[in-house]
Write a protein that holds these residues in place. Sequence first.
Motif, PDB file in Angstrom:
ATOM      1  N   ILE A   1     -11.259   3.698   1.937  1.00  0.00           N
ATOM      2  CA  ILE A   1     -11.849   2.224   2.077  1.00  0.00           C
ATOM      3  C   ILE A   1     -12.626   2.125   2.860  1.00  0.00           C
ATOM      4  O   ILE A   1     -13.843   1.388   2.792  1.00  0.00           O
ATOM      5  CB  ILE A   1     -10.341   1.302   1.883  1.00  0.00           C
ATOM      6  CG1 ILE A   1      -9.363   1.578   1.025  1.00  0.00           C
ATOM      7  CG2 ILE A   1     -11.205  -0.185   1.823  1.00  0.00           C
ATOM      8  CD1 ILE A   1      -9.859   1.194  -0.233  1.00  0.00           C
ATOM      9  N   ASP A   2     -12.423   2.583   3.918  1.00  0.00           N
ATOM     10  CA  ASP A   2     -13.361   2.516   5.343  1.00  0.00           C
ATOM     11  C   ASP A   2     -12.841   3.757   6.241  1.00  0.00           C
ATOM     12  O   ASP A   2     -11.862   4.500   5.667  1.00  0.00           O
ATOM     13  CB  ASP A   2     -13.282   1.272   5.985  1.00  0.00           C
ATOM     14  CG  ASP A   2     -12.060   0.852   6.565  1.00  0.00           C
ATOM     15  OD1 ASP A   2     -11.221   1.631   7.119  1.00  0.00           O
ATOM     16  OD2 ASP A   2     -11.614  -0.349   6.429  1.00  0.00           O
ATOM     17  N   ASP A   3     -13.709   4.069   7.224  1.00  0.00           N
ATOM     18  CA  ASP A   3     -13.046   5.058   8.288  1.00  0.00           C
ATOM     19  C   ASP A   3     -11.773   5.388   8.671  1.00  0.00           C
ATOM     20  O   ASP A   3     -11.146   6.489   8.810  1.00  0.00           O
ATOM     21  CB  ASP A   3     -14.190   5.083   9.276  1.00  0.00           C
ATOM     22  CG  ASP A   3     -15.634   5.394   9.356  1.00  0.00           C
ATOM     23  OD1 ASP A   3     -15.873   5.755   8.129  1.00  0.00           O
ATOM     24  OD2 ASP A   3     -16.320   5.229  10.204  1.00  0.00           O
ATOM     25  N   MET A   4     -11.020   4.206   8.607  1.00  0.00           N
ATOM     26  CA  MET A   4      -9.833   4.147   9.153  1.00  0.00           C
ATOM     27  C   MET A   4      -8.634   3.836   7.922  1.00  0.00           C
ATOM     28  O   MET A   4      -7.499   3.592   8.015  1.00  0.00           O
ATOM     29  CB  MET A   4      -9.450   3.333  10.242  1.00  0.00           C
ATOM     30  CG  MET A   4     -10.125   3.311  11.572  1.00  0.00           C
ATOM     31  SD  MET A   4      -9.349   4.984  12.178  1.00  0.00           S
ATOM     32  CE  MET A   4     -10.961   5.500  12.837  1.00  0.00           C
ATOM     33  N   THR A   5      -9.048   3.540   6.704  1.00  0.00           N
ATOM     34  CA  THR A   5      -8.330   3.119   5.608  1.00  0.00           C
ATOM     35  C   THR A   5      -8.552   3.926   4.326  1.00  0.00           C
ATOM     36  O   THR A   5      -9.477   4.114   3.585  1.00  0.00           O
ATOM     37  CB  THR A   5      -8.531   1.620   5.348  1.00  0.00           C
ATOM     38  OG1 THR A   5      -8.689   0.714   6.610  1.00  0.00           O
ATOM     39  CG2 THR A   5      -7.427   1.009   4.434  1.00  0.00           C
ATOM     40  N   TRP A   6      -7.204   4.475   4.049  1.00  0.00           N
ATOM     41  CA  TRP A   6      -7.109   5.379   2.906  1.00  0.00           C
ATOM     42  C   TRP A   6      -6.129   4.838   1.934  1.00  0.00           C
ATOM     43  O   TRP A   6      -4.894   4.380   2.107  1.00  0.00           O
ATOM     44  CB  TRP A   6      -6.658   6.803   3.363  1.00  0.00           C
ATOM     45  CG  TRP A   6      -7.660   7.024   4.496  1.00  0.00           C
ATOM     46  CD1 TRP A   6      -7.386   6.815   5.657  1.00  0.00           C
ATOM     47  CD2 TRP A   6      -8.691   8.131   4.324  1.00  0.00           C
ATOM     48  NE1 TRP A   6      -8.409   7.508   6.476  1.00  0.00           N
ATOM     49  CE2 TRP A   6      -9.161   8.203   5.468  1.00  0.00           C
ATOM     50  CE3 TRP A   6      -9.361   8.939   3.282  1.00  0.00           C
ATOM     51  CZ2 TRP A   6     -10.442   9.062   6.021  1.00  0.00           C
ATOM     52  CZ3 TRP A   6     -10.353   9.767   3.800  1.00  0.00           C
ATOM     53  CH2 TRP A   6     -10.885   9.852   4.771  1.00  0.00           C
ATOM     54  N   GLN A   7      -6.310   4.895   0.560  1.00  0.00           N
ATOM     55  CA  GLN A   7      -5.499   4.248  -0.419  1.00  0.00           C
ATOM     56  C   GLN A   7      -5.031   5.374  -1.520  1.00  0.00           C
ATOM     57  O   GLN A   7      -5.966   5.977  -1.962  1.00  0.00           O
ATOM     58  CB  GLN A   7      -6.354   2.994  -0.830  1.00  0.00           C
ATOM     59  CG  GLN A   7      -5.743   2.000  -2.239  1.00  0.00           C
ATOM     60  CD  GLN A   7      -6.082   0.817  -2.326  1.00  0.00           C
ATOM     61  OE1 GLN A   7      -6.283   0.265  -1.461  1.00  0.00           O
ATOM     62  NE2 GLN A   7      -6.091   0.546  -3.445  1.00  0.00           N
ATOM     63  N   VAL A   8      -3.994   5.234  -2.146  1.00  0.00           N
ATOM     64  CA  VAL A   8      -3.535   5.750  -3.037  1.00  0.00           C
ATOM     65  C   VAL A   8      -3.441   4.866  -4.269  1.00  0.00           C
ATOM     66  O   VAL A   8      -2.587   3.879  -4.191  1.00  0.00           O
ATOM     67  CB  VAL A   8      -2.028   6.483  -2.900  1.00  0.00           C
ATOM     68  CG1 VAL A   8      -1.829   7.320  -4.253  1.00  0.00           C
ATOM     69  CG2 VAL A   8      -2.167   7.432  -1.647  1.00  0.00           C
ATOM     70  N   GLU A   9      -4.247   4.898  -5.311  1.00  0.00           N
ATOM     71  CA  GLU A   9      -3.812   3.955  -6.586  1.00  0.00           C
ATOM     72  C   GLU A   9      -2.821   3.984  -6.977  1.00  0.00           C
ATOM     73  O   GLU A   9      -2.195   5.293  -6.947  1.00  0.00           O
ATOM     74  CB  GLU A   9      -5.322   4.196  -7.423  1.00  0.00           C
ATOM     75  CG  GLU A   9      -6.602   4.205  -6.783  1.00  0.00           C
ATOM     76  CD  GLU A   9      -7.217   3.025  -6.040  1.00  0.00           C
ATOM     77  OE1 GLU A   9      -6.580   1.988  -6.300  1.00  0.00           O
ATOM     78  OE2 GLU A   9      -7.876   3.024  -5.140  1.00  0.00           O
ATOM     79  N   PRO A  10      -2.469   2.809  -7.578  1.00  0.00           N
ATOM     80  CA  PRO A  10      -0.822   2.917  -8.361  1.00  0.00           C
ATOM     81  C   PRO A  10      -1.011   3.685  -9.612  1.00  0.00           C
ATOM     82  O   PRO A  10      -2.102   3.796 -10.288  1.00  0.00           O
ATOM     83  CB  PRO A  10      -0.670   1.496  -8.780  1.00  0.00           C
ATOM     84  CG  PRO A  10      -1.761   0.742  -7.944  1.00  0.00           C
ATOM     85  CD  PRO A  10      -2.795   1.506  -7.574  1.00  0.00           C
ATOM     86  N   SER A  11       0.127   4.567  -9.702  1.00  0.00           N
ATOM     87  CA  SER A  11       0.138   5.496 -10.953  1.00  0.00           C
ATOM     88  C   SER A  11       1.646   5.588 -10.878  1.00  0.00           C
ATOM     89  O   SER A  11       2.456   5.370 -10.128  1.00  0.00           O
ATOM     90  CB  SER A  11      -0.639   6.751 -10.688  1.00  0.00           C
ATOM     91  OG  SER A  11       0.194   7.576  -9.724  1.00  0.00           O
ATOM     92  N   GLY A  12       1.982   5.903 -12.485  1.00  0.00           N
ATOM     93  CA  GLY A  12       3.229   5.990 -12.811  1.00  0.00           C
ATOM     94  C   GLY A  12       4.123   4.873 -12.520  1.00  0.00           C
ATOM     95  O   GLY A  12       3.843   3.721 -12.869  1.00  0.00           O
ATOM     96  N   ALA A  13       5.222   4.981 -11.934  1.00  0.00           N
ATOM     97  CA  ALA A  13       6.251   3.753 -11.650  1.00  0.00           C
ATOM     98  C   ALA A  13       5.694   3.192 -10.308  1.00  0.00           C
ATOM     99  O   ALA A  13       6.253   1.959  -9.900  1.00  0.00           O
ATOM    100  CB  ALA A  13       7.616   4.202 -11.337  1.00  0.00           C
ATOM    101  N   MET A  14       4.550   3.574  -9.613  1.00  0.00           N
ATOM    102  CA  MET A  14       4.130   2.467  -8.328  1.00  0.00           C
ATOM    103  C   MET A  14       3.537   1.088  -8.925  1.00  0.00           C
ATOM    104  O   MET A  14       2.910   0.852  -9.826  1.00  0.00           O
ATOM    105  CB  MET A  14       2.992   3.241  -7.700  1.00  0.00           C
ATOM    106  CG  MET A  14       3.334   4.614  -7.037  1.00  0.00           C
ATOM    107  SD  MET A  14       1.713   5.409  -6.484  1.00  0.00           S
ATOM    108  CE  MET A  14       1.074   4.279  -4.995  1.00  0.00           C
TER     109      MET A  14
END
Lengths: 476, 145
Positions: free
Chosen positions: A9-22
Amino acid sequence: MDPTALTRIDDMTWQVEPSGAMRVPAIIYGDEELIRGMDDKVHLQACNVATLPGIVRASYVMPDGHWGYGFPIGGVAAFDPADGGVISAGGVGFDISCGVRTMRTGLSVKDILPVQTSIADSLFTQIPAGVGSTGAITLDAPEMDQMLRGGARWAVDRGWGEARDLPRIEEGGRMPDARPDCVSEQAVKRQRREMGTLGSGNHYLEVQAVAEIFDAAAAAAFGLAEDDVVVTIHCGSRGLGHQIGSEFLKEMALAAPAAGIVLPDRELACAPIRSELGERYLGAMRAAINCALANREILGHIARRVMRHFFPDIDMEVLFDVSHNTCKVEAHVVDGRRRDLFVHRKGATRSLGPGHPSLPPDLRAIGQPVLIGGSMGTGSYIMAGSETSEARAFASACHGAGRAMSRHAALKRWSGRKVVDDLAGQGILIRSPSTRGVAEEAPGAYKDVGRVVAAAEWAGLARRVVRLRPLVCIKG
Amino acid sequence: MASANSMAAAAWEHFPHDADLGVRGFGETVEAAFENAARALTAAVTEADVVSRETIEVTCDAPDLEYLLVDWLNAVIYEMAVRGMVFGRFSVRIRGSRLTGQLGGEPVDVARHAPACEPKGATYTALRVAQGADGRWSAGCVVDV
């Protein structure tokens, strides 16, 4: 953890997109190197948390995140009871309300150095630490009940603290709605002789000096100048909290299927907030929070007594006392709507920004002190809540350096005796009943705390105020 | 494999966890594996010999062997905490969902035992009780220290 598997997302922010049961994304804060250094299990655990019912906005991981049990350590997650939200014994952990307290001493490094060795020896003798140590206080059943309801206020009433400490402790020193009747006999028995004990593992009492100032205005507001000496205590709710954690973990794990909760990991054991079991755990957990607050107040009292022996005119004031293993009900604005959420912080520190109404008036303009424990050799940090803490992770920040290697790997690499000698050479006096325990906690076993707090600041979770270097460290 | 006892066929081992420590016992029977898991727990606390001066009896009840292992280790942790003891001899009997165990040990002597840590609780992390293809049992989990 491979950063390329995450959405940057930016230099300090990382995202795991929802998948499965998330139900929500997982958001991990940290620079690329910190992310790369995190175990893949942090990723898995953050995603598992994202599957729990009623989770709001995201499952967060702080820059010191590492492999925990159920939740990652450094995990933050908020649940809405109106949306079927859960309370998780695993999300709070075994050491309920483990936290950090820092006290100003009014002394400077030059005052300490001539008596540094004697202070180390005296603190080590006076502070019960490690296996088999017992406190000087034994509680009978009515006193235990009062302690579990009263927290640090109870300790002050009994003469083991000062009333002026209370505004500088979260919740004013007393967690409301504690229910000692929900605490088992076994948990009470485990605590009877443990009041005023430090424990072991990563728990410590340190005499520290202000080594570097990052934010002069905030440091002045916190009453800190360069070379000022403070005493910092890191410990929690001792045997009582451990027992409550163990008992409810089992009960919640076994009851989850009947409550319609699918647990991707038994350690995520939880119950609906609005359920008999959920309410019972909340009552017991809040009693354990009071136990931790009382315990740190008593340890602070013992530290005062020891320091007064060397400096009869010393005046030690609590800078702040904040927990990093809790679940608290807090009002947060989500999508423009104010909601009362149950915010779990597992190895994460509350980080209230400037102006927050629950801060004492003399801290409100600056923000809440966020106390970050480092390692024995590298030092610790005092940060302050940022304007952006709320939006970034429900007003949360990191809690320490985070381990870079297991205890087992540390034992293979270092000898405790050598660690003690090397640190003594740097002017840091370690006192511990166990050289093996020292090796397991060797400074090199931890991540670079400087990098972690810089990442927390750049991520907008909290801002750096001062760095502290240790002079004396009592380890359990 | 992590540190283990030095017998030819290891009876127990420690395995790494980022923040804490894993304990695992092995044995010809599930009971023996449970006993050895408790030995691994003691070895996390002290490397010194533990003399069996006093015997404590514990009982646990759980719906399956994995929950039972956590209950068993938690029972040992509880007795260590409330009695201020360390244990070196373990005897386990399992009948259905019920475990009866005997712990032999002595009061903690800080100078002699030099206890390295105080276990807080056994966790469900890396929890596994299983019988291998060779018929040998293993029983282990991460312990929060």
